[in-house]
Write a protein that holds these residues in place. Structure first.
Motif, mmCIF file in Angstrom:
data_model
loop_
_atom_site.group_PDB
_atom_site.id
_atom_site.type_symbol
_atom_site.label_atom_id
_atom_site.label_comp_id
_atom_site.label_asym_id
_atom_site.label_seq_id
_atom_site.Cartn_x
_atom_site.Cartn_y
_atom_site.Cartn_z
ATOM 1 N N GLY A 196 0.836 -1.194 0.000
ATOM 2 C CA GLY A 196 0.000 0.000 0.000
ATOM 3 C C GLY A 196 0.867 1.237 0.000
ATOM 4 N N GLN A 197 0.253 2.353 -0.289
ATOM 5 C CA GLN A 197 0.955 3.627 -0.335
ATOM 6 C C GLN A 197 0.857 4.308 1.028
ATOM 7 N N ASN A 198 1.954 4.865 1.481
ATOM 8 C CA ASN A 198 1.988 5.624 2.729
ATOM 9 C C ASN A 198 2.450 7.038 2.403
ATOM 10 N N GLY A 199 1.805 8.027 3.001
ATOM 11 C CA GLY A 199 2.294 9.380 2.812
ATOM 12 C C GLY A 199 1.250 10.439 3.071
ATOM 13 N N MET A 200 1.724 11.692 3.026
ATOM 14 C CA MET A 200 0.828 12.830 3.203
ATOM 15 C C MET A 200 0.046 13.031 1.909
ATOM 16 N N GLU A 201 -1.248 13.099 2.025
ATOM 17 C CA GLU A 201 -2.105 13.263 0.861
ATOM 18 C C GLU A 201 -2.649 14.678 0.737
ATOM 19 N N LEU A 202 -2.797 15.360 1.865
ATOM 20 C CA LEU A 202 -3.455 16.659 1.848
ATOM 21 C C LEU A 202 -2.888 17.536 2.956
ATOM 22 N N VAL A 203 -2.514 18.754 2.598
ATOM 23 C CA VAL A 203 -2.084 19.751 3.573
ATOM 24 C C VAL A 203 -2.981 20.957 3.378
ATOM 25 N N ALA A 204 -3.694 21.333 4.434
ATOM 26 C CA ALA A 204 -4.655 22.441 4.325
ATOM 27 C C ALA A 204 -4.389 23.450 5.434
ATOM 28 N N ARG A 205 -4.581 24.691 5.096
ATOM 29 C CA ARG A 205 -4.414 25.775 6.058
ATOM 30 C C ARG A 205 -5.778 26.339 6.411
ATOM 31 N N SER A 206 -5.995 26.560 7.688
ATOM 32 C CA SER A 206 -7.241 27.163 8.138
ATOM 33 C C SER A 206 -6.909 28.235 9.166
#
Length: 125
Positions: free
Chosen positions: A29-39
């Protein structure tokens, strides 16, 4: 003649009916950061582990939406309904100052085609 056609219809229905979903295991399977969001509250990072390559972005986006709606709890199993598959896994939420990490570990992928894949780590055996 009607009985023969009726019998043929019944046999055809049983032959093409959906049975139990086919279950397979996978150990990659794939491991990793998929989404980085700023709020306004800070930065939110959505990471997936043991994910399937074709659906990882969709599931990460839906996890982010669930997090914003306060529907995720840390260390709980959650099912995420995706466009191509429904994924069940464990969600871990970690917070440090203004940084929030949402980690999702795939355990089961139920594809819309009827195939069900279960993650099995071969290193733990």
């Amino acid at each position: 003649m009607k009985k023969v056609l009726f019998g043929l219809l019944i046999v055809t229905c049983f032959a093409f009916s959906k049975g139990e979903p086919k279950i397979e295991t996978y150990n990659y399977g794939q491991n990793g950061m998929e989404l980085v969001a700023r709020s306004k509250k800070g930065v939110i990072i959505v990471s997936t582990f043991n994910s399937k390559m074709t659906i990882r972005q969709d599931i990460a986006r839906r996890l982010y939406d669930l997090y914003l709606a306060n529907k995720l709890q840390s260390n709980k199993k959650v099912t995420v309904d995706g466009a191509e598959a429904d994924v069940t896994g464990k969600c871990v939420i970690r917070k440090k100052n203004s940084l929030t990490a949402v980690d999702f570990y795939y355990e089961e992928v139920a594809w819309n085609t009827g195939l069900k894949e279960v993650y099995k780590n071969t290193l733990q055996q």
